[in-house]
Design a protein around this motif. Structure first.
Motif, PDB file in Angstrom:
ATOM      1  N   ASP A  23     -16.993  -4.843  19.943  1.00  0.00           N
ATOM      2  CA  ASP A  23     -17.693  -5.901  21.095  1.00  0.00           C
ATOM      3  C   ASP A  23     -16.885  -6.896  20.969  1.00  0.00           C
ATOM      4  N   ALA A  24     -16.464  -7.516  20.718  1.00  0.00           N
ATOM      5  CA  ALA A  24     -15.145  -8.931  20.411  1.00  0.00           C
ATOM      6  C   ALA A  24     -14.560  -7.798  20.960  1.00  0.00           C
ATOM      7  N   THR A  25     -13.892  -7.032  21.014  1.00  0.00           N
ATOM      8  CA  THR A  25     -12.192  -6.165  21.295  1.00  0.00           C
ATOM      9  C   THR A  25     -12.485  -6.050  22.986  1.00  0.00           C
ATOM     10  N   TRP A  26     -13.655  -4.983  23.213  1.00  0.00           N
ATOM     11  CA  TRP A  26     -13.945  -4.708  24.413  1.00  0.00           C
ATOM     12  C   TRP A  26     -14.219  -6.429  25.764  1.00  0.00           C
ATOM     13  N   TYR A  27     -14.350  -7.100  24.997  1.00  0.00           N
ATOM     14  CA  TYR A  27     -14.230  -8.776  25.605  1.00  0.00           C
ATOM     15  C   TYR A  27     -13.177  -8.777  25.851  1.00  0.00           C
ATOM     16  N   ARG A  28     -12.590  -8.697  25.501  1.00  0.00           N
ATOM     17  CA  ARG A  28     -10.928  -9.214  25.467  1.00  0.00           C
ATOM     18  C   ARG A  28      -9.993  -8.678  26.035  1.00  0.00           C
ATOM     19  N   ILE A  29     -10.577  -7.459  25.747  1.00  0.00           N
ATOM     20  CA  ILE A  29      -9.885  -6.522  26.650  1.00  0.00           C
ATOM     21  C   ILE A  29     -10.406  -6.160  28.541  1.00  0.00           C
ATOM     22  N   LYS A  30     -11.620  -6.377  28.540  1.00  0.00           N
ATOM     23  CA  LYS A  30     -12.332  -7.211  29.647  1.00  0.00           C
ATOM     24  C   LYS A  30     -11.109  -8.487  30.624  1.00  0.00           C
ATOM     25  N   LYS A  31     -11.154  -9.154  29.802  1.00  0.00           N
ATOM     26  CA  LYS A  31      -9.882 -10.415  30.495  1.00  0.00           C
ATOM     27  C   LYS A  31      -8.494 -10.162  30.654  1.00  0.00           C
ATOM     28  N   VAL A  32      -8.370  -8.635  30.824  1.00  0.00           N
ATOM     29  CA  VAL A  32      -6.959  -8.858  31.007  1.00  0.00           C
ATOM     30  C   VAL A  32      -7.478  -8.544  33.114  1.00  0.00           C
ATOM     31  N   PHE A  33      -8.521  -7.801  32.531  1.00  0.00           N
ATOM     32  CA  PHE A  33      -8.530  -7.717  34.437  1.00  0.00           C
ATOM     33  C   PHE A  33      -8.522  -9.260  35.317  1.00  0.00           C
ATOM     34  N   SER A  34      -8.121  -9.013  36.488  1.00  0.00           N
ATOM     35  CA  SER A  34      -8.084 -10.120  37.693  1.00  0.00           C
ATOM     36  C   SER A  34      -8.192  -9.676  38.799  1.00  0.00           C
TER      37      SER A  34
END
Length: 152
Positions: A23-34
């Motif tokens: 979940d933590a990795t996915w949360y960090r990956i989602k921050k890539v998108f804008s």
């Protein structure tokens, strides 16, 4: 056009990446998108491919993602293939100076490097990722060294 929900995007990412992410990795990956880089299925697949090829890369570095995306768009827009010599000139334009042994290592998966050989843009994707990761690491180490020298 209906946008995919979070669960669907995560499933697409994990399928392409080849394994489950926390979940933590996915949360960090989602921050890539804008707004400039929306969380579409195509972009999620693209990020999963980068994460698969460079597992320890911090994808939140916007400059890294943006540079790689621009290069891939440039290569696919302008041509389907490129010579080794043209590719080296392109890297020089981007101020990426590489030792011959490093080039040999990067091109090993595509059966070596020759200036006269024609490479497809698909073959060059891992090489482009390696080149920009290399540049990012060198720039960061130079910045760190300059900070350390300034503090002395």
């Amino acid at each position: 056009m209906k946008t995919a929900d979070n669960h669907e995007l995560r499933t697409i990412f994990e399928t392409r990446y080849g394994r489950r992410v926390s979940d933590a990795t996915w949360y960090r990956i989602k921050k890539v998108f804008s707004d400039d880089f929306p969380a579409t299925k195509q972009n999620v697949i693209w990020v999963a491919d980068i994460k698969k090829q460079i597992p320890h890369c911090d994808l939140r570095l916007a400059c890294f993602i943006e540079n790689i995306k621009r290069v891939q768009q440039y290569l696919t827009k302008n041509q389907d293939s490129i010579s080794g010599e043209t590719f080296l000139n392109f890297l020089r334009e981007k101020e990426i100076e590489i030792h011959k042994n490093t080039i040999t290592k990067w091109f090993r998966p595509v059966n070596g490097f020759r200036r006269s050989r024609i490479y497809t843009t698909q073959e060059l994707k891992p090489v482009i990722l390696s080149a920009f990761t290399y540049k990012l690491r060198r720039d960061n180490s130079k910045a760190f060294e300059s900070l350390m020298l300034a503090n002395k």
